[in-house]
Design an enzyme around this catalytic site. Structure first.
Site, mmCIF file in Angstrom:
data_model
loop_
_atom_site.group_PDB
_atom_site.id
_atom_site.type_symbol
_atom_site.label_atom_id
_atom_site.label_comp_id
_atom_site.label_asym_id
_atom_site.label_seq_id
_atom_site.Cartn_x
_atom_site.Cartn_y
_atom_site.Cartn_z
ATOM 1 C CB VAL A 1 6.526 -24.966 85.550
ATOM 2 C CG1 VAL A 1 6.368 -24.223 86.877
ATOM 3 C CG2 VAL A 1 5.800 -24.225 84.441
ATOM 4 N NE ARG B 1 9.892 -37.955 79.269
ATOM 5 C CZ ARG B 1 10.057 -37.020 78.335
ATOM 6 N NH1 ARG B 1 10.533 -37.370 77.150
ATOM 7 N NH2 ARG B 1 9.759 -35.758 78.581
ATOM 8 C CE LYS C 1 -4.226 -24.032 81.982
ATOM 9 N NZ LYS C 1 -2.862 -24.463 82.358
ATOM 10 C CD GLU D 1 -1.488 -15.505 92.439
ATOM 11 O OE1 GLU D 1 -2.018 -15.069 91.389
ATOM 12 O OE2 GLU D 1 -1.916 -15.236 93.574
ATOM 13 N N GLY E 1 7.277 -21.800 69.804
ATOM 14 C CA GLY E 1 7.061 -22.515 71.048
ATOM 15 C C GLY E 1 5.916 -21.999 71.894
ATOM 16 C CG ASP F 1 -5.248 -22.362 79.188
ATOM 17 O OD1 ASP F 1 -4.599 -23.085 79.951
ATOM 18 O OD2 ASP F 1 -5.128 -21.115 79.157
ATOM 19 C CE LYS G 1 -4.638 -20.234 82.184
ATOM 20 N NZ LYS G 1 -3.745 -19.656 81.145
#
Length: 430
Positions: free
Chosen positions: A17, A49, A107, A131, A189, A203, A207
């Site tokens: 991101v 890194r 989150k 958001e 992925g 997760d 949320k």
């Protein structure tokens, strides 16, 4: 008119991101300046890194000293995209203390320490925007916080984890087992090397806590959210749902009690009717269904993850925070005035789909029906098939408390004629 002195932005994290945020800030610099009223300038990018090749990032901006970057004193907005609890929490608090507003996608931290972060932002007259923490690119939190601020939200029902939705979609569309679908998600992925946070519902639970807190103006923490994952879902469960005209989804459900005096938040797999809008959400997409008193039913749909979509949400928050900096104000803070209690899962009213392996002989159905009656649970439909002395009994109940339904299942397990409870799943969306 655009002023010439730029607003300075610190970026913490330059992964999937963060790298896209850096790229878009550069390629869209002119548009961002026009929309904000001032140029925005990347003042530094903190990474772990520094030697990693990053085509989107000017090398001179890279640093390993995240603490020093946020404490410079000339930073207007900090973008926290490293995730996890620490050092993110310490860095965000330092940003507030040194006069910066914060945009985060974290989150887990918000679900655990949201009230403390809100308080720190308020103390230092700074913004806290997040958001991107729920449903990626989908504009969801701002509509809940602002567009529906004059309404009463009664229910939020959604698919907020793309990995699990991809897995369940593959199980339905191809007949794959859970393991086969997970392997495909990993190869493409969609699933992390360790998929636990996704497939066990952690997760989605974080949320759900964020959504419930905003929707009901009540503090809801991660520990308040009932959580179940999808690892026990079988191809037989998916096929059984199909026979009922349903599909299986991992849902985050936040709702007010019917008397309006409490709220619940939960994450678990459930069967929903094919006619429900969420049933058609495929692949790794997210969708959230909001039910409000005046606005009625609203649905928010789109990509719930990925570098570019999530970066879009981050940049939207960046624009808002920068505009507030120029105007000398702040956006909405915590709204927890309602202070509604969060009820335990046992008080939730829902329906169950129960699949039993039973002896194929007279009286078994009546014996099972008596157990349901003893617990005050009404039966909606029954389907029974039998062969060679064994039978499969599938029961769908009417609405009852989750505690009563759970007790019914435990009593059924103790019957001599019940050889096993093959599966139980809640039925939602009706």
């Amino acid at each position: 008119m655009v002023r010439t002195r730029p607003l300075k932005v610190a970026l913490l994290g330059c992964g999937v991101v963060g790298s896209q945020v850096a790229r878009l800030m550069t390629t869209h610099a002119g548009d961002l300046a026009a929309r904000i009223g001032a140029p925005v300038e990347l003042a530094g990018i903190a990474v772990r890194r520094p030697g990693k090749v990053r085509d989107e990032v000017p090398p001179g901006l890279v640093t390993t000293d995240a603490a020093g970057l946020v404490a410079r004193g000339d930073i207007d907005v900090v973008l926290e995209l490293i995730g996890g609890i620490e050092p993110a929490r310490t860095l965000i608090n330092s940003a507030f203390e040194h006069g910066a507003s914060v945009v985060t996608a974290n989150k887990a931290l918000l679900a655990q320490d949201g009230p403390a972060l809100y308080a720190a932002a308020e103390k230092h007259a700074a913004d806290l925007y997040f958001e991107a923490s729920v449903a990626g690119a989908i504009p969801l939190l701002r509509p809940l916080r602002e567009s529906l601020a004059g309404d009463k939200v009664n229910r939020v029902l959604g698919i907020v984890n793309g990995t699990t939705n991809f897995i369940l979609d593959r199980m339905e569309s191809t007949g794959a087992s859970y393991g086969e679908a997970l392997a495909e998600a990993s190869a493409l992925g969609y699933a992390e090397a360790d998929p636990t946070a996704d497939v066990e519902g952690f997760d989605a639970a974080a949320k759900a806590a964020i959504l419930a807190g905003i929707a009901f103006h009540t503090r809801v923490g991660l520990d308040d959210v009932h959580r179940e994952g999808i690892t026990e879902i079988t191809a037989a469960d998916v096929a059984s749902a199909r026979q009922m005209g349903c599909t299986v989804k991992l849902l985050a459900i936040c709702e007010r009690a019917e008397d309006g005096r409490s709220v619940t938040a939960r994450v678990h797999p459930a069967m929903i009717p094919d006619r429900h809008p969420l049933a058609g959400v495929r692949e790794a997409y997210n969708a959230v269904f909001v039910e409000a008193e005046a606005a009625g039913r609203l649905m928010f749909y789109g990509p719930g993850a990925g570098g570019v979509p999530t970066a879009s949400a981050v940049l939207g928050d960046l624009v808002a925070a920068c505009r507030n900096k120029l105007g000398g104000g702040v956006g909405p803070g915590e709204s927890a005035y309602a202070r509604l209690p969060v009820s335990p899962m046992g008080e939730v009213v829902t329906r169950y789909h129960i699949s039993l392996d039973v002896a194929d002989k007279p009286g078994v159905l009546a014996q099972c029906a008596m157990v349901f009656a003893d617990h005050g649970v009404s039966i909606d439909t029954v389907r029974q098939t039998g062969k060679d002395g064994e039978a499969k009994l599938v029961v769908v109940t009417h609405r009852a408390s989750d505690a009563a339904l759970g007790a019914t299942v435990e009593s059924l397990r103790r019957l001599d004629t019940v050889h096993g409870v093959a599966s139980t799943m809640r039925v939602e969306g009706e």
